[in-house]
Write a protein that holds these residues in place. Structure first.
Motif, PDB file in Angstrom:
ATOM      1  N   TYR A   1      25.785  31.886 -83.360  1.00 66.38           N
ATOM      2  CA  TYR A   1      25.010  31.999 -83.902  1.00 66.38           C
ATOM      3  C   TYR A   1      25.096  33.330 -85.377  1.00 66.38           C
ATOM      4  N   GLU A   2      25.275  33.138 -86.275  1.00 67.76           N
ATOM      5  CA  GLU A   2      24.763  33.749 -87.823  1.00 67.76           C
ATOM      6  C   GLU A   2      25.119  35.435 -87.638  1.00 67.76           C
ATOM      7  N   ASN A   3      25.754  36.474 -88.187  1.00 66.80           N
ATOM      8  CA  ASN A   3      25.812  37.437 -88.616  1.00 66.80           C
ATOM      9  C   ASN A   3      25.649  38.512 -87.065  1.00 66.80           C
ATOM     10  N   GLY A   4      25.245  39.286 -87.155  1.00 63.94           N
ATOM     11  CA  GLY A   4      24.667  40.499 -86.207  1.00 63.94           C
ATOM     12  C   GLY A   4      24.993  40.361 -84.881  1.00 63.94           C
TER      13      GLY A   4
ATOM     14  N   ARG B   1      32.909  39.105 -82.487  1.00 64.97           N
ATOM     15  CA  ARG B   1      31.757  38.993 -83.271  1.00 64.97           C
ATOM     16  C   ARG B   1      33.605  38.676 -84.738  1.00 64.97           C
TER      17      ARG B   1
ATOM     18  N   ILE C   1      17.704  34.810 -86.522  1.00 69.22           N
ATOM     19  CA  ILE C   1      18.919  34.806 -86.591  1.00 69.22           C
ATOM     20  C   ILE C   1      18.679  32.942 -86.056  1.00 69.22           C
TER      21      ILE C   1
ATOM     22  N   PRO D   1      34.472  36.509 -88.526  1.00 70.63           N
ATOM     23  CA  PRO D   1      34.627  36.235 -90.112  1.00 70.63           C
ATOM     24  C   PRO D   1      35.001  34.333 -89.829  1.00 70.63           C
TER      25      PRO D   1
ATOM     26  N   LYS E   1      32.145  36.873 -96.474  1.00 72.37           N
ATOM     27  CA  LYS E   1      30.638  36.944 -96.814  1.00 72.37           C
ATOM     28  C   LYS E   1      29.894  36.076 -94.941  1.00 72.37           C
ATOM     29  N   LYS E   2      30.426  35.034 -94.299  1.00 74.59           N
ATOM     30  CA  LYS E   2      29.886  34.486 -92.645  1.00 74.59           C
ATOM     31  C   LYS E   2      30.671  35.503 -91.834  1.00 74.59           C
ATOM     32  N   TYR E   3      29.625  36.340 -91.132  1.00 74.67           N
ATOM     33  CA  TYR E   3      29.951  35.920 -90.557  1.00 74.67           C
ATOM     34  C   TYR E   3      29.385  35.642 -88.646  1.00 74.67           C
ATOM     35  N   LYS E   4      30.578  35.421 -87.223  1.00 70.80           N
ATOM     36  CA  LYS E   4      29.678  34.702 -86.158  1.00 70.80           C
ATOM     37  C   LYS E   4      29.364  35.375 -85.236  1.00 70.80           C
ATOM     38  N   THR E   5      28.629  35.911 -83.463  1.00 66.65           N
ATOM     39  CA  THR E   5      29.056  36.455 -82.914  1.00 66.65           C
ATOM     40  C   THR E   5      29.123  34.874 -82.182  1.00 66.65           C
TER      41      THR E   5
END
Lengths: 263, 263
Positions: free
Chosen positions: B235-238, B257, B212, B259, B182-186
């Protein structure tokens, strides 16, 4: 007494630089590692440790210990780090020894020569481990003063030329310097009140609005509460922003307001 | 092949955790240090290295190598780090060996017992150096699987209980996982256009305005230009903030990017 890392280390070199500016007589005391330096310092002694871009120990260890001990930062100095190839005969070297960070900083140079690489705990340890002509070490040029059977076989072998390390002078009591310095820095550690988007942004706004230049920022996982971060910030000049920063924090520690020593 | 640090290291443990989630068969390849891992990875292999709060190598080294090599971050995992006392007989220990970071993390425990402290290059090296009953080492409980003549003499001896280390899976090609996360980081690295008050604040504003969450921020001296800093941000997500961040930078590199792996 001024405690630092072993003879021939870059930290010892930094300690000698600090001594040029310090008002008073100090003998150098040698420690095996950064942790031991923090442990040995008392109200009548000082310490010199690397804090940034170090090749002699992890910066994160210094940051952890600054949080744990009540010692203050009294001054900082930056040294140019130039690596040398140390050994008997460059043509006969098969294995190259050094601290992992020093090896990384001379990667292209090592690759060009096709040597086998072996990482050891410090640049000094690497020099000590030179058994015979097959071994070479990457270290500071000054080590040959202490290991007189070895020679400098090559100089400035680092891949990037702007290789600086910041060292700090630490202690529990204020010290006097022989001259006045123009540039001052303040170092603080804090934990944010809210772990949500923009929390850090609101802190930086306090600095930006006052035209205060941040010279360094780093976040590290907090050991106090799971999932929270503490921030290390260095900024130029005054303490006048502190009260405004405090509003956003659950915890703040001032590591010191100190001069940046330059010739 | 999946390269990591020696048998019994915390990084090996992390590699085994990644293997549980990875779709495909990988053999573990052991390296002596972080630098060697980066060097060995090619298009058909992977690596596992510590990136934050590490006890096995400086985080700064991993950050430097991520900048230098074109390898991508493919996933991250956090492990609880619990230190154990390893040796023959707790009552007979006089000297305690470990990596400086592990020694620092068990400082109060060591002090209570009054042992002499000796720092070595890794927790595994510490275990190998246990010559007789006079020596104890601080390491992970799993080392006794490989050093069967030694015993776990004490568990969870770290001073702070929230002792986590983040490890990253790195490689040149995308990998598949057995489940969805569920959680992605960039993670990005960039250099600011202007070295003046508020420059970083304007970047953080781009994140704050989009809601963000930054999970980590770190600045390190740039090796490209003297007096400038590069920033590492997670940072989290996109990725959708990237174009706006680019405006403020002279250089930007997306490390990946990926998981965040959890059970």
């Amino acid at each position: 007494m001024i405690y630092t890392l072993p003879k021939g280390s870059y930290s010892e070199k930094a300690a000698k630089e600090f001594l040029k500016f310090l008002d008073g007589e100090y003998e150098i005391g040698y420690c095996n590692n950064i942790y031991e330096i923090f442990e040995k310092i008392d109200r009548s002694s000082l310490g010199v440790v690397p804090i940034e871009n170090s090749i002699e120990g992890s910066v994160s260890l210094t940051l952890d210990l600054l949080l744990e001990f009540d010692v203050k930062i009294l001054a900082e100095i930056s040294l140019d780090i130039h690596h040398c190839l140390i050994g008997y005969d460059k043509e006969k070297i098969k294995i190259i020894l050094s601290h992992p960070q020093a090896l990384a900083q001379c990667r292209k140079y090592i690759k060009k020569h096709g040597w086998e690489v072996k990482a050891v705990e410090s640049t000094i340890k690497a020099v000590e481990l030179i058994e015979d002509e097959r071994y070479g070490a990457i270290a500071d040029r000054d080590v040959v003063k202490y290991y007189k059977h070895l020679k400098i076989l090559d100089e400035n072998i680092e891949d990037y030329k702007n290789n600086k390390t910041r060292f700090i002078l630490i202690g529990y009591k204020k010290v006097k310097f022989k001259k006045e310095f123009k540039k001052y820095k303040t170092s603080i550690i804090f934990e944010l009140k809210e772990d949500k988007p923009g929390a850090l942004y609101h802190v930086l706004k306090e600095f930006a609005e006052r035209g205060i230049n941040l010279t360094r920022i780093e976040s590290r996982p907090s050991k106090r509460r799971l999932g929270t971060y503490i921030f290390y910030i260095d900024y130029e000049n005054g303490l006048e922003v502190l009260n405004s920063v405090k509003k956003h924090t659950t915890f703040i520690k001032v590591l010191g307001r100190y001069p940046v020593l330059v010739e």
